[in-house]
Design an enzyme around this catalytic site. Structure first.
Site, PDB file in Angstrom:
ATOM      1  N   ASP A  93       0.852  -1.187   0.055  1.00 22.60           N
ATOM      2  CA  ASP A  93       0.052  -0.057   0.070  1.00 22.60           C
ATOM      3  C   ASP A  93       0.922   1.204  -0.030  1.00 22.60           C
ATOM      4  O   ASP A  93       1.848   1.258   0.330  1.00 22.60           O
ATOM      5  CB  ASP A  93      -0.840  -0.100   1.071  1.00 22.60           C
ATOM      6  CG  ASP A  93      -2.124   1.069   1.011  1.00 22.60           C
ATOM      7  OD1 ASP A  93      -2.974   1.000   2.008  1.00 22.60           O
ATOM      8  OD2 ASP A  93      -2.132   1.774  -0.068  1.00 22.60           O
ATOM      9  N   ASP A 267      -7.897  -7.192   1.530  1.00 23.98           N
ATOM     10  CA  ASP A 267      -6.939  -7.347   2.679  1.00 23.98           C
ATOM     11  C   ASP A 267      -7.388  -6.593   3.732  1.00 23.98           C
ATOM     12  O   ASP A 267      -8.304  -5.823   3.888  1.00 23.98           O
ATOM     13  CB  ASP A 267      -5.558  -6.623   2.077  1.00 23.98           C
ATOM     14  CG  ASP A 267      -5.939  -5.195   2.634  1.00 23.98           C
ATOM     15  OD1 ASP A 267      -6.316  -4.435   1.815  1.00 23.98           O
ATOM     16  OD2 ASP A 267      -5.236  -4.555   3.789  1.00 23.98           O
ATOM     17  N   CYS A 305     -12.924 -27.062  11.674  1.00 24.57           N
ATOM     18  CA  CYS A 305     -11.671 -26.641  11.109  1.00 24.57           C
ATOM     19  C   CYS A 305     -10.635 -27.668  11.247  1.00 24.57           C
ATOM     20  O   CYS A 305     -10.250 -28.461  12.027  1.00 24.57           O
ATOM     21  CB  CYS A 305     -11.423 -25.393  11.925  1.00 24.57           C
ATOM     22  SG  CYS A 305      -9.605 -24.679  11.142  1.00 24.57           S
ATOM     23  N   CYS A 307      -7.158 -26.809  10.556  1.00 26.52           N
ATOM     24  CA  CYS A 307      -5.839 -26.189  10.657  1.00 26.52           C
ATOM     25  C   CYS A 307      -4.929 -26.889  11.743  1.00 26.52           C
ATOM     26  O   CYS A 307      -5.379 -27.484  12.646  1.00 26.52           O
ATOM     27  CB  CYS A 307      -6.380 -24.752  10.818  1.00 26.52           C
ATOM     28  SG  CYS A 307      -6.204 -24.165  12.684  1.00 26.52           S
ATOM     29  N   CYS A 310      -6.316 -26.122  15.220  1.00 28.95           N
ATOM     30  CA  CYS A 310      -7.395 -27.027  15.503  1.00 28.95           C
ATOM     31  C   CYS A 310      -7.324 -28.567  15.778  1.00 28.95           C
ATOM     32  O   CYS A 310      -8.000 -29.217  16.323  1.00 28.95           O
ATOM     33  CB  CYS A 310      -8.691 -26.756  14.769  1.00 28.95           C
ATOM     34  SG  CYS A 310      -9.127 -24.807  14.833  1.00 28.95           S
ATOM     35  N   HIS A 336      -5.022 -19.923  13.138  1.00 23.94           N
ATOM     36  CA  HIS A 336      -6.262 -20.230  12.836  1.00 23.94           C
ATOM     37  C   HIS A 336      -7.224 -19.464  12.192  1.00 23.94           C
ATOM     38  O   HIS A 336      -7.834 -19.551  11.156  1.00 23.94           O
ATOM     39  CB  HIS A 336      -7.209 -20.373  14.200  1.00 23.94           C
ATOM     40  CG  HIS A 336      -8.645 -20.937  14.069  1.00 23.94           C
ATOM     41  ND1 HIS A 336      -8.957 -21.969  13.280  1.00 23.94           N
ATOM     42  CD2 HIS A 336      -9.674 -19.931  14.032  1.00 23.94           C
ATOM     43  CE1 HIS A 336     -10.339 -21.667  13.317  1.00 23.94           C
ATOM     44  NE2 HIS A 336     -10.627 -20.331  13.543  1.00 23.94           N
TER      45      HIS A 336
END
Ligand SMILES: CO[C@@H]1O[C@H](CNc2nc3cc4c(=O)[nH]c(N)nc4cc3[nH]2)[C@H]2OC(C)(C)O[C@@H]12
Ligand SMILES: [Zn+2]
Length: 373
Positions: A93, A267, A305, A307, A310, A336
């Site tokens: 940015d 974003d 989840c 991930c 998790c 997560h």
């Protein structure tokens, strides 16, 4: 190589589109969420973990890296990719937003913006040319034009003057950056909630033929229905064959509603910021893991989840770490939350493929609790 966009298909049920953006550091499917790594790190995450969770493009920030460590050091390191050991795509940015949101004593002139360094207090000046020079040194795949992101709400007359100046600044950015055929510079459409000014800004910028366009001036405190209304009349003004990037959006409902309206890239610091105070995004809505009710809850954060967090750690353990202010706890919550949003965008892309993003929205909103009064 230039930044190019490939339209794969549009969703028959909505205005969403499935696409692919090609950059010098690889390509990624859209709609896509971009984790924010303001100071050349996505806070608490390693590049390997970002890659493991499916991140393909991340953000960094001109204003922050100019102040610390200095774009000259990043350039000497061989650019941002080398400096932070990230081999995927990077977008920087331009500093416009940060100057307006972080710094006081701002003075906006035609030439640029005078303001104070938010760390040292020293007086600084940023112009379109300077923002291009810094971004050229940082070497991101996608650079953003230097713009003014006015506060919400803003008077029509102020917004009109600001849009006209941002268009003049965009011209100067095109002249000021040294990349052939503007390969990596996106223009940023402004205009607040005023349709006429959004049209003016889009007309000015699309006439300058940027390889991609962002919709700026949103996610600055306006109600979600105002954002959605602005998207309804702004997105169709942008070229079909170029990426469309909605800046600063990262809540699950806004990601789905932005995708529905033809946005390709998003974003936001939200998922990583709330992770550091122990707030998790789950398929059943937000979970505040510090809450005493999780002290003996040995289930994963989100039972839907898969991930790393998790699969290996419990709510009770993560609550303990977060309450003890243990860094590892914030690594687990950050992993997560980012994984959750990246997986959500994968489900959005799948729903577009199957022409059922409208149905997916209803199911997700119901389960997450967005429809609760
Ligand atoms: C309002 O405080 C925080 O802002 C975050 C994101 N909102 C946002 N709007 C943006 C607009 C622009 C723009 O017009 N131009 C440029 N160059 N960059 C932009 C970056 C943006 N980022 C929100 O994220 C949280 C929720 C963390 O706090 C909010
Ligand atoms: Zn998880």
């Amino acid at each position: 190589m230039a930044i190019t966009y490939e339209l794969i298909k549009t969703c028959k049920q909505t205005g969403a589109r499935l696409g692919r953006v090609h950059t010098p550091h690889g390509s990624f499917e859209t709609p896509m969420f971009m984790p924010v790594g303001t100071l050349a790190t996505v806070k608490t995450m390693s590049p390997e973990e970002l890659e493991q969770m499916g991140a393909q493009i991340i953000l960094s920030n001109t204003y922050h890296l100019w102040l610390r460590p200095g774009e000259d050091i990043v350039e000497e390191a061989g650019g941002l990719h080398k400096f932070m050991n990230w081999n995927g795509s990077i977008l920087t940015d331009s500093g416009g937003f940060q100057v307006f949101s972080l710094s006081d004593l701002r003075q906006i002139e035609e030439e640029g913006v005078h303001f104070r360094n938010h760390i040292s207090g020293e007086k600084l000046f940023l112009s379109p040319e300077k923002a291009m020079r810094i971004q050229n040194s940082l070497g991101a795949d996608i650079m953003m034009a230097f713009d003014e992101c006015p506060p919400y709400p803003a008077e029509y007359d102020y917004m009109k003057k600001s849009v006209e100046r941002t268009s003049r600044w965009a011209e100067r950015c095109l002249e000021g950056h040294n990349r052939p055929n503007d390969q990596g510079l996106f223009g940023i459409v402004q205009g607040g909630e005023y349709e006429e000014l959004r049209r003016q800004s889009a007309k000015d910028l699309t006439s300058m033929n940027f390889p991609g366009y962002a919709i700026g001036g949103l996610s600055v405190g306006e109600p979600k229905d105002v954002m959605n209304r602005v998207l309804d009349f702004t997105t169709p003004l942008l070229p079909d064959h170029k990426p469309r990037y909605l800046m600063g959006v990262g809540s699950p409902d806004s990601l789905i509603d932005g995708s529905l309206r033809g946005i390709d890239m998003f974003d936001c610091v939200l998922p990583t910021r709330i992770a550091r105070n122990g707030t998790l995004m789950t398929s059943e809505g937000r979970l505040v893991v510090r809450n005493a009710k999780f002290a003996r809850d040995f289930r994963p954060i989100d039972e839907n989840c898969n991930c790393h967090t998790c699969r290996n750690y419990s709510r009770a353990y993560i609550r303990h770490l977060v309450k003890a202010n243990e860094t590892f706890g914030f690594r687990l919550t950050t992993y997560h939350n980012l994984h959750f949003l990246l997986k959500l965008m994968g489900r959005v892309r799948e729903a577009i493929r199957e022409d059922r993003l409208g149905d997916f929205r209803e199911e997700f909103f119901e389960q997450y609790g967005f429809n609760k009064p």
